[in-house]
Design an enzyme around this catalytic site. Structure first.
Site, short mmCIF file in Angstrom:
data_model
loop_
_atom_site.label_atom_id
_atom_site.label_comp_id
_atom_site.label_asym_id
_atom_site.label_seq_id
_atom_site.Cartn_x
_atom_site.Cartn_y
_atom_site.Cartn_z
N THR A 1 0.86 -1.20 0.00
CA THR A 1 0.00 0.00 0.00
C THR A 1 0.89 1.24 0.00
O THR A 1 1.97 1.23 0.58
CB THR A 1 -0.90 -0.02 1.25
OG1 THR A 1 -1.80 -1.12 1.12
CG2 THR A 1 -1.70 1.27 1.40
N SER B 1 2.12 5.11 -2.24
CA SER B 1 2.34 5.64 -3.60
C SER B 1 3.35 4.80 -4.38
O SER B 1 3.19 4.64 -5.61
CB SER B 1 2.81 7.10 -3.51
OG SER B 1 3.95 7.21 -2.70
N ASP C 1 6.31 -4.32 -1.31
CA ASP C 1 5.65 -3.24 -0.57
C ASP C 1 6.65 -2.10 -0.33
O ASP C 1 7.87 -2.32 -0.33
CB ASP C 1 5.13 -3.78 0.78
CG ASP C 1 4.08 -2.89 1.40
OD1 ASP C 1 3.83 -1.77 0.89
OD2 ASP C 1 3.49 -3.30 2.43
N GLU D 1 -0.41 -5.30 6.05
CA GLU D 1 0.90 -5.40 5.40
C GLU D 1 1.79 -6.41 6.11
O GLU D 1 2.49 -7.20 5.47
CB GLU D 1 1.59 -4.03 5.36
CG GLU D 1 0.94 -3.07 4.38
CD GLU D 1 1.47 -1.66 4.48
OE1 GLU D 1 1.36 -0.93 3.50
OE2 GLU D 1 1.98 -1.26 5.56
C1 5RP Z 1 1.54 2.04 4.13
C2 5RP Z 1 3.01 1.93 4.14
C3 5RP Z 1 3.73 2.45 2.94
O1 5RP Z 1 4.45 1.41 2.36
C4 5RP Z 1 4.66 3.53 3.37
O2 5RP Z 1 3.92 4.54 4.04
C5 5RP Z 1 5.38 4.16 2.16
O3 5RP Z 1 4.48 4.90 1.39
P1 5RP Z 1 4.89 5.62 0.05
O4 5RP Z 1 5.27 4.57 -0.91
O5 5RP Z 1 3.66 6.38 -0.35
O6 5RP Z 1 6.04 6.56 0.35
O7 5RP Z 1 3.62 1.42 5.04
O8 5RP Z 1 0.99 1.62 5.34
#
Ligand code: 5RP
Length: 262
Positions: free
Chosen positions: A33, A35, A89, A111
């Protein structure tokens, strides 16, 4: 298209695009989850549509599930998949041992369950998230709504005996209301500044009644794919015992194709 992206987004794209190549026909894949993970999902969707890649995917959030379905990926629950070959992830911070802070996007519980139910976890990230010592990013802790102020007080109390710099926690908000996770829980963000012993902290936090799970991922991630704004990508693999690293180049112009045939 890529000129519209910020340098951080180009780095995230490069990392996700490169990691998508690790997914092979017939795999059961956990989808993260955030971006960076969203770039991965779009790239895998493109591979499904263009190459006929056949995968079964387990998303780690309702947001990821919706995007995966939109781009044509076959989505199932973890109950149906039972076990996964690979989870890919993002992360909020990672160190040299690939200990992670996750949960900035509020999906840490699913996750962690999905990553732990996988043979392998690959972290996709931009270089800015690498740290010597974890803790500058506030540590997310998922708690049940019942009695959350008492849980918050207990968490702050146990932090007094931990190797951390700060012990302030705050309830994550969504406007004027508490942020609610896919499991209907709340999130406390712990401003720790520095985490001296992530393994110990993770174990102790999970002993507090009301705490469901924390965002420290210890001994879960196997590889990290670190993207840079110029499209170079560094891969580090910890599964061999000693870190091995290699560098690849991702064509940033391909970002255009991800959207062109949707
Ligand atoms: C979500 C997460 C995401 O992997 C983490 O916040 C990184 O996010 P992004 O890829 O938007 O920088 O742990 O719960």
């Amino acid at each position: 298209m890529t000129s519209d992206l910020t340098p951080i987004d180009r780095a995230k794209y490069a990392s996700a695009h490169c990691a998508a190549d690790f997914v092979q026909d017939g795999m059961r894949v956990g989808l993260g989850t955030g971006s960076t993970a969203a770039w991965l999902v779009r790239r895998l969707g493109a591979r499904v549509r263009q190459e006929g890649l056949r995968i079964i995917a387990v998303p780690t959030s309702s947001r990821t599930a919706q995007l995966a379905r939109e781009v044509g990926i076959n989505v199932v629950s973890l109950d149906e998949a039972r076990w996964l070959d690979l989870t890919i992830d993002g992360a909020d911070e990672f160190d040299a041992e690939l200990t992670l802070i996750k949960g900035g996007g509020g999906a840490l519980l699913h996750e962690k369950i999905v990553a732990t139910a996988s043979d392998q976890m690959i972290v996709i990230t931009d270089a800015a998230k690498e740290v010597k010592t974890l803790g500058a990013f506030p540590l997310p802790v998922e708690v049940v709504p019942f009695g959350w102020p008492a849980t918050k007080a207990l968490v702050e109390e146990v932090l007094a005996s931990m190797d951390v710099m700060g012990r302030q926690s705050s309830l994550r908000m969504n406007g004027t209301q508490p942020y609610v996770t896919d499991e209907g829980n709340y999130i406390l963000d712990l401003a720790l500044g520095r985490i001296g012993n992530a393994r110990q902290l993770s174990l102790v936090l999970n002993q507090v009644p009301g705490v469901v799970e924390n965002g420290l991922f210890v001994d879960i991630a196997d590889q990290v794919v670190i993207g840079h704004a110029d499209g170079t990508v560094e891969l580090r693999d910890l599964t061999t015992g000693t870190p091995e690293s290699s560098v690849r180049q991702v064509d940033l112009e391909d970002a255009r194709n991800i959207f062109s045939d949707l």
